[in-house]
Write a protein that holds these residues in place. Structure first.
Motif, PDB file in Angstrom:
ATOM      1  N   VAL A 161      -6.168 -50.635 -44.501  1.00 27.84           N
ATOM      2  CA  VAL A 161      -5.696 -51.921 -45.176  1.00 27.84           C
ATOM      3  C   VAL A 161      -6.518 -52.361 -46.176  1.00 27.84           C
ATOM      4  O   VAL A 161      -7.817 -52.270 -46.024  1.00 27.84           O
ATOM      5  N   VAL A 162      -6.052 -52.557 -47.311  1.00 28.95           N
ATOM      6  CA  VAL A 162      -6.849 -52.735 -48.422  1.00 28.95           C
ATOM      7  C   VAL A 162      -6.289 -54.408 -48.846  1.00 28.95           C
ATOM      8  O   VAL A 162      -5.078 -54.693 -49.116  1.00 28.95           O
ATOM      9  N   SER A 163      -7.351 -55.343 -49.341  1.00 26.98           N
ATOM     10  CA  SER A 163      -7.289 -56.622 -49.823  1.00 26.98           C
ATOM     11  C   SER A 163      -8.247 -56.984 -50.723  1.00 26.98           C
ATOM     12  O   SER A 163      -9.280 -56.939 -50.588  1.00 26.98           O
ATOM     13  N   GLY A 164      -7.952 -57.583 -51.721  1.00 29.21           N
ATOM     14  CA  GLY A 164      -8.882 -57.952 -52.707  1.00 29.21           C
ATOM     15  C   GLY A 164      -9.774 -56.710 -53.210  1.00 29.21           C
ATOM     16  O   GLY A 164     -10.884 -56.837 -53.493  1.00 29.21           O
ATOM     17  N   GLY A 165      -8.947 -55.473 -53.312  1.00 30.10           N
ATOM     18  CA  GLY A 165      -9.721 -54.296 -53.574  1.00 30.10           C
ATOM     19  C   GLY A 165     -10.566 -53.726 -52.623  1.00 30.10           C
ATOM     20  O   GLY A 165     -11.518 -52.799 -52.764  1.00 30.10           O
ATOM     21  N   GLU A 166     -10.777 -54.097 -51.468  1.00 26.83           N
ATOM     22  CA  GLU A 166     -11.567 -53.824 -50.417  1.00 26.83           C
ATOM     23  C   GLU A 166     -10.840 -53.261 -49.220  1.00 26.83           C
ATOM     24  O   GLU A 166      -9.752 -53.820 -48.918  1.00 26.83           O
ATOM     25  N   VAL A 167     -11.524 -52.249 -48.613  1.00 27.97           N
ATOM     26  CA  VAL A 167     -10.922 -51.784 -47.156  1.00 27.97           C
ATOM     27  C   VAL A 167     -11.477 -53.037 -46.247  1.00 27.97           C
ATOM     28  O   VAL A 167     -12.554 -53.072 -45.818  1.00 27.97           O
ATOM     29  N   VAL A 168     -10.397 -53.711 -45.643  1.00 30.82           N
ATOM     30  CA  VAL A 168     -10.722 -54.561 -44.604  1.00 30.82           C
ATOM     31  C   VAL A 168     -10.347 -54.189 -43.361  1.00 30.82           C
ATOM     32  O   VAL A 168     -10.382 -55.095 -42.402  1.00 30.82           O
ATOM     33  N   ASP A 169      -9.708 -53.288 -43.124  1.00 30.11           N
ATOM     34  CA  ASP A 169      -9.177 -52.566 -41.692  1.00 30.11           C
ATOM     35  C   ASP A 169      -8.704 -51.410 -41.795  1.00 30.11           C
ATOM     36  O   ASP A 169      -8.703 -50.781 -42.746  1.00 30.11           O
ATOM     37  N   SER A 170      -8.708 -50.884 -40.503  1.00 32.16           N
ATOM     38  CA  SER A 170      -8.289 -49.427 -40.382  1.00 32.16           C
ATOM     39  C   SER A 170      -7.322 -49.204 -39.123  1.00 32.16           C
ATOM     40  O   SER A 170      -7.335 -50.038 -38.193  1.00 32.16           O
TER      41      SER A 170
END
Length: 534
Positions: free
Chosen positions: A504-513
């Motif tokens: 999961v990506v938010s704000g250009g960052e991987v935040v979850d899998s």
């Protein structure tokens, strides 16, 4: 009242209820019969689905209704009066109350809502012919209130949700339609192609409201679940002909699939082994090499000098990237490939590191990239199919710097056959193909290079269910042969069908899998939970 009089009255009443009718329209391009005596009736106040596979004739029919394509024969009825369809023009379409919102949205994201609405009809002006901004904003607010769009007139379109942007485009198309007059017909061409699920629901709710208020809508979409949810009647085209007409309870997933493909859904199960075998023969990884070695790593340099792995994809694995529009998911793929600058993470593949902003080295390192907008970012529309296929492997078709056309065309024909591209010839321009076949050409262009890593952004956006299944099969075949696949899609159902796991990506960052097995509901829940937490 005699029987003949009663019959005539019935016909008159029916004609009054029909907002748009097309009768026996045909259009030929060379040896291709794009439309073959197509007839269509759209009931006033209905949401009428227009469906069909790529190459079925949908686009030609829509262009004919818009007056930009002249048919060879046929008749057209708008507001009850029949005309020769060959005399139909864009001016007549507008005067007759036909309004169009096309898949490639023509709104301007950097302008305000008021400015976008003005571009549809002209700006309010003062006595000295300068723009009257106060009057313009007031008029925009009236339009927004009329269509129940809860946004500010001076808000820039780019700051609105995707569904709100689409509703502004619809309001712009319909703003001059007088409520006291008989309503015209709104034609929506793939309005949800780039919308995430919750935004689709917002738009469909608005369309139901407009239809309940008397607006006639022709809804063109490849998404079967939307068509079954929103339409009152459906016309399905196949190979330029009307394959089926459905109303009410007749409209279901299975009847739509049967109309589009010519066979029942059950007959499509199992797929074809041919493309798996073909692609496996073209990809250099062998089974003995093992599919679990790392093919792609994204890592971030931390202030204390350590490395923080953000994402790891193994050979033969399909990993989905889930996130809302604006989450940075597409930008991440472009950064990996070097099409967009990056300075906050490193990219490593089996053959070494990939420097930032260096697509040439990325290709040499074994990366391939299919972008979201194939026409603007991947296709060479005016060049031939052969030239589009060879652009990533020119050295194989040249000698001492000169392209050898015969060799190029021979290789192109082999790829056309292997990837199931339906094309008139290798010399035809790419624009002669349907959207699904164009996408298969772009995939073939890259897969012939035997990539280690395939980056896919919205791989089936705007293609029909048949082409979608074929493209999925090609992607799975590439993965089974050892290519690591990283795929972005707004359709979480597509990610669930393709990927073994997702990030999961938010704000250009991987935040979850999310580990598999995946479902659309699981991905929706996790993505929206992350957005709410942030």
């Amino acid at each position: 009242m005699n029987e003949q009089t009663a019959t005539n009255l019935t016909e008159v009443e029916r004609a009054r209820r029909v907002a748009l009718a097309v009768q026996d329209v045909s259009k030929t391009y060379g040896a291709t019969r794009a439309l073959d005596r197509v007839s269509l009736e759209v009931t006033g106040g209905a949401i009428h689905g227009l469906m069909g596979g790529n190459g079925s004739g949908k686009s030609t029919l829509i262009k004919m209704l818009a007056g930009v394509v002249t048919p060879d024969e046929g008749r057209l009825s708008l507001k009850g009066g029949w005309i020769d369809a060959r005399s139909h023009t864009p001016a007549r379409a507008k005067a007759s109350g036909l309004h169009f919102v096309h898949q490639q949205n023509s709104t301007f994201p950097d302008l305000t809502v008021a400015e976008n609405l003005a571009l549809g009809r002209g700006f309010e002006s003062t006595a000295v012919k300068s723009i009257n901004w106060h009057a313009q904003k007031a008029r925009a607010r009236q339009v927004l209130d009329r269509f129940e769009i809860d946004v500010a007139a001076d808000a820039h379109l780019v700051r609105l949700s995707p569904a709100a942007q689409m509703m502004v485009a619809i309001a712009r198309a319909l703003q001059d339609q007088d409520d006291t007059d008989e309503r015209g017909v709104l034609v929506l061409d793939e309005p949800t192609a780039s919308l995430p699920k919750h935004e689709v629901d917002v738009l469909l709710t608005a369309l139901r409201r407009y239809a309940a208020d008397g607006q006639t809508i022709i809804y063109v979409s490849h998404r079967l679940e939307e068509v079954t949810a929103i339409t009152n009647e459906v016309t399905v085209l196949r190979n330029g002909c009307v394959a089926s007409r459905l109303t009410g309870a007749e409209i279901s997933h299975d009847t739509l699939v049967a109309g589009i493909t010519g066979s029942s859904p059950s007959s499509k199960q199992g797929g074809s082994r041919r493309s798996n075998d073909v692609i496996a023969s073209r990809v250099h990884l062998s089974q003995s090499a093992g599919f679990r070695e790392t093919a792609l790593t994204l890592s971030r340099r931390t202030p204390n000098g350590t490395t923080d792995e953000r994402l790891l994809v193994r050979a033969g694995e399909i990993v989905g990237i889930a996130g809302l529009l604006g989450s940075g998911r597409s930008r991440m793929l472009k950064q990996i490939f070097g099409a967009t600058p990056r300075d906050d993470f490193d990219v490593t593949v089996r053959s070494g590191t990939v420097p930032p902003s260096d697509m040439r080295t990325a290709m040499k390192r074994g990366l391939a990239f299919v972008p979201e907008n194939r026409l603007r970012e991947a296709a060479l529309p005016e060049l031939s199919i052969a030239e589009n296929l060879s652009i990533t492997s020119l050295s194989e078709h040249s000698r001492v710097g000169w392209i050898r056309p015969a060799r190029e065309r021979k290789a192109a024909q082999r790829l056309i056959n292997e990837f199931g591209v339906r094309a008139p010839s290798t010399r035809a321009p790419l624009t002669a193909l349907s959207g699904g076949n164009q996408q298969k050409v772009i995939l073939a262009r890259w897969l012939q290079r035997r990539p280690d890593v395939l980056l896919l952004d919205e791989p089936t956006q705007g293609v029909d269910i048949g082409a979608r299944n074929e493209i999925h099969e090609l992607v799975r075949a590439a993965a089974s042969a050892g290519t690591a696949v990283l795929v972005v899609s707004s359709d979480f159902g597509e990610l669930a069908a393709l990927a073994q796991r997702a990030v999961v990506v938010s704000g250009g960052e991987v935040v979850d899998s999310v580990d598999g097995p995946l479902t659309e509901d699981i991905l929706n829940d996790i993505v929206y939970a992350q957005e709410k937490a942030l």
